[in-house]
Design an enzyme around this catalytic site. Structure first.
Site, short mmCIF file in Angstrom:
data_model
loop_
_atom_site.label_atom_id
_atom_site.label_comp_id
_atom_site.label_asym_id
_atom_site.label_seq_id
_atom_site.Cartn_x
_atom_site.Cartn_y
_atom_site.Cartn_z
N ASP A 172 8.18 -4.70 -18.51
CA ASP A 172 7.73 -6.09 -18.37
C ASP A 172 6.93 -6.48 -19.59
O ASP A 172 5.99 -5.79 -19.97
CB ASP A 172 6.81 -6.24 -17.14
N ASP A 222 7.56 1.15 -13.93
CA ASP A 222 7.94 0.39 -15.12
C ASP A 222 6.83 0.55 -16.16
O ASP A 222 5.86 1.26 -15.93
CB ASP A 222 8.14 -1.09 -14.77
N ASP A 232 4.32 -1.98 -18.50
CA ASP A 232 3.91 -3.39 -18.64
C ASP A 232 3.14 -3.60 -19.94
O ASP A 232 2.26 -2.81 -20.27
CB ASP A 232 2.99 -3.77 -17.47
P1 GTP Z 1 3.75 0.77 -11.20
O1 GTP Z 1 4.48 -0.09 -12.15
O2 GTP Z 1 4.51 1.00 -9.95
O3 GTP Z 1 3.27 2.03 -11.81
O4 GTP Z 1 2.42 0.02 -10.74
P2 GTP Z 1 1.74 -1.24 -11.42
O5 GTP Z 1 0.36 -1.32 -10.89
O6 GTP Z 1 1.90 -1.19 -12.90
O7 GTP Z 1 2.56 -2.44 -10.79
P3 GTP Z 1 3.40 -3.62 -11.46
O8 GTP Z 1 4.08 -3.20 -12.70
O9 GTP Z 1 4.26 -4.16 -10.37
O10 GTP Z 1 2.32 -4.73 -11.77
C1 GTP Z 1 1.31 -4.55 -12.73
C2 GTP Z 1 0.25 -5.58 -12.54
O11 GTP Z 1 0.75 -6.85 -12.89
C3 GTP Z 1 -0.23 -5.69 -11.10
O12 GTP Z 1 -1.61 -5.87 -11.11
C4 GTP Z 1 0.39 -6.93 -10.56
O13 GTP Z 1 -0.46 -7.59 -9.65
C5 GTP Z 1 0.54 -7.75 -11.82
N1 GTP Z 1 1.70 -8.63 -11.73
C6 GTP Z 1 2.98 -8.33 -11.53
N2 GTP Z 1 3.72 -9.43 -11.51
C7 GTP Z 1 2.87 -10.45 -11.72
C8 GTP Z 1 3.02 -11.86 -11.84
O14 GTP Z 1 4.09 -12.41 -11.73
N3 GTP Z 1 1.89 -12.55 -12.10
C9 GTP Z 1 0.68 -11.96 -12.24
N4 GTP Z 1 -0.40 -12.69 -12.50
N5 GTP Z 1 0.51 -10.68 -12.13
C10 GTP Z 1 1.59 -9.93 -11.87
MN MN Z 2 3.82 -1.35 -13.78
MN MN Z 3 5.53 -4.56 -13.84
#
Ligand code: GTP
Ligand code: MN
Ligand code: MN
Length: 389
Positions: free
Chosen positions: A313, A204, A206
């Site tokens: 996100d 995704d 973020d």
């Molecule tokens: P990919 O998206 O698979 O490339 O990996 P990513 O590391 O970007 O994972 P992800 O998008 O799932 O999450 C990004 C960061 O946001 C990670 O450090 C998660 O721990 C954090 N994160 C995701 N959801 C939440 C949440 O609800 N609360 C908090 N505090 N952090 C979150």
């Molecule tokens: Mn991500």
């Molecule tokens: Mn995410």
């Protein structure tokens, strides 16, 4: 005579947040295997076991060389008996029987396939598995009750399975920036998650959004999503209001990864640019081999379409919490987890994506930058590109 210094014991710190973990490392042949066991433990609701395997894998990611023998592992932290057994077998035989049988197991494959659908967590996937469902197709055929997120997850399944590239993330950054500035000039937007850590692909994209004037960010998300919706850029969105109150969510609250920022889980409709059109056609050539797969998802838009669905996100943070939110949303998940464990166990502090609370002094520690937070925690600053624990 030289004292007998063990370089591993000297260099490898035991918390992942004390170490530098680059994106590319030398031991994927071991870490992939350990992470399968971690994933499987998670599917079986065994968090302790899952974290143990993830910590072991993470130590190997931080090694500056490829592991060639068990000798190389001498005095490394976080390598339990079970992890060592698995590593030994891979070094000697090229693979581990436990890992291979897990990889092949019906339960592992089904839970992996089902949780691969947006909106489906392990609990739901496990319930469906026990009801005999094995794949996203089974959901459609058996007419399962799906919530709105899961419906979108099934509808855009094929697109959401394809990794998001950095180029696509950059296009989405431009769109988000445009949307945010249209509804709140002066707002700041920051790319988070894996892309901030230097990944070339992600599941995704973020973003963290704030405004230097505290309070201006309140109620911002619905304005952003309305703007995006009017432009026809959103296929799905669910916004959650900010529910953070320092008094209630501070030290007393149970440690939990979920934060309380105003946030939006969404699926963007990304128009293919001239460039990504070329790469799209490469993708559809490969897809011909799995043609039946495409047919079954008949409500999926056609391969020839000029757009794709991308998970995005969005998180809105008040300016005073921005440094904590930045640290909390950069990841990796294990790095975050280790930061919170370090804070609690070693410093008697409680870290969240909102704040850092010092239990000894009974006060909140304010910070404007990530660097200040690492300093409060008594940690060397680790840049995002080396938080790939
Ligand atoms: P990919 O998206 O698979 O490339 O990996 P990513 O590391 O970007 O994972 P992800 O998008 O799932 O999450 C990004 C960061 O946001 C990670 O450090 C998660 O721990 C954090 N994160 C995701 N959801 C939440 C949440 O609800 N609360 C908090 N505090 N952090 C979150
Ligand atoms: Mn991500
Ligand atoms: Mn995410």
């Amino acid at each position: 005579p030289k004292p007998n210094i063990d370089p591993n014991a000297m260099l490898m710190k035991s918390y992942a947040c004390q170490r530098r973990t680059p994106l590319k490392h030398h031991n994927s042949f071991l870490t992939d295997a350990l992470e399968i066991l971690a994933q499987n433990a998670e599917y079986n609701d065994n968090e302790g076991r899952s974290v143990a395997f993830r910590r072991a894998a993470s130590v190997l990611k931080a090694l500056p060389h490829r592991v060639k023998s068990m000798e190389d592992l001498r005095s490394l932290p976080c390598l339990g008996d079970h992890s060592q057994r698995v590593i030994k077998e891979i070094l000697e035989d090229g693979s581990s029987r436990e890992v291979e049988s897990t990889r092949q197991s019906e339960q592992y494959q089904a839970i992996k396939a089902l949780t691969g659908i947006f909106g489906v967590g392990v609990r739901t996937a496990d319930r469906w598995f026990r009801e005999g469902l094995r794949s996203p197709d089974d959901l459609i055929h058996t007419g399962q009750q799906l919530n709105r997120a899961q419906q979108a997850g099934v509808q855009y399944y094929d697109d959401l399975q394809k990794p998001v590239t950095k180029a696509e993330a950059d296009v989405i950054s431009d769109i988000v920036e445009k949307a945010v500035h249209a509804v709140l000039p002066g707002a700041e937007i920051q790319l988070m998650g894996g892309f901030r850590r230097g990944k070339e692909v992600g599941h995704d994209v973020d973003f963290l959004i704030t405004h230097p004037e505290e309070g201006k960010e309140e109620g911002l998300m619905p304005k952003i999503t309305n703007w995006l919706e009017e432009q026809g850029l959103l296929l799905y969105q669910k916004t959650t209001r900010n529910s953070y109150l320092e008094k209630m969510d501070g030290p007393a609250r149970a440690p939990n990864n979920m934060d309380r920022f105003e946030r939006c889980f969404s699926i963007f409709k990304l128009q293919a640019s001239a460039e990504s059109c070329t790469s799209n056609s490469t993708a559809s050539v490969q897809d011909v081999s799995t043609g039946s797969e495409t047919e079954r998802h008949s409500d999926q838009h056609s391969e020839a379409s000029d757009w794709r669905a991308v998970r995005v996100d969005l998180v809105v943070s008040p300016y005073s919490q921005f440094a904590f939110a930045t640290l909390g949303w950069t990841g990796s998940k294990l790095f975050e987890r280790e930061l919170r464990r370090w804070a609690g166990q070693e410093k008697h502090m409680s870290l969240s994506s909102h704040a850092l609370y010092d239990s000894k002094q009974n006060l909140y520690l304010r910070a404007k930058t990530e660097e200040e937070i690492f300093a409060y925690l008594g940690l060397e600053f680790i840049p995002p590109s080396e938080r790939n624990a």
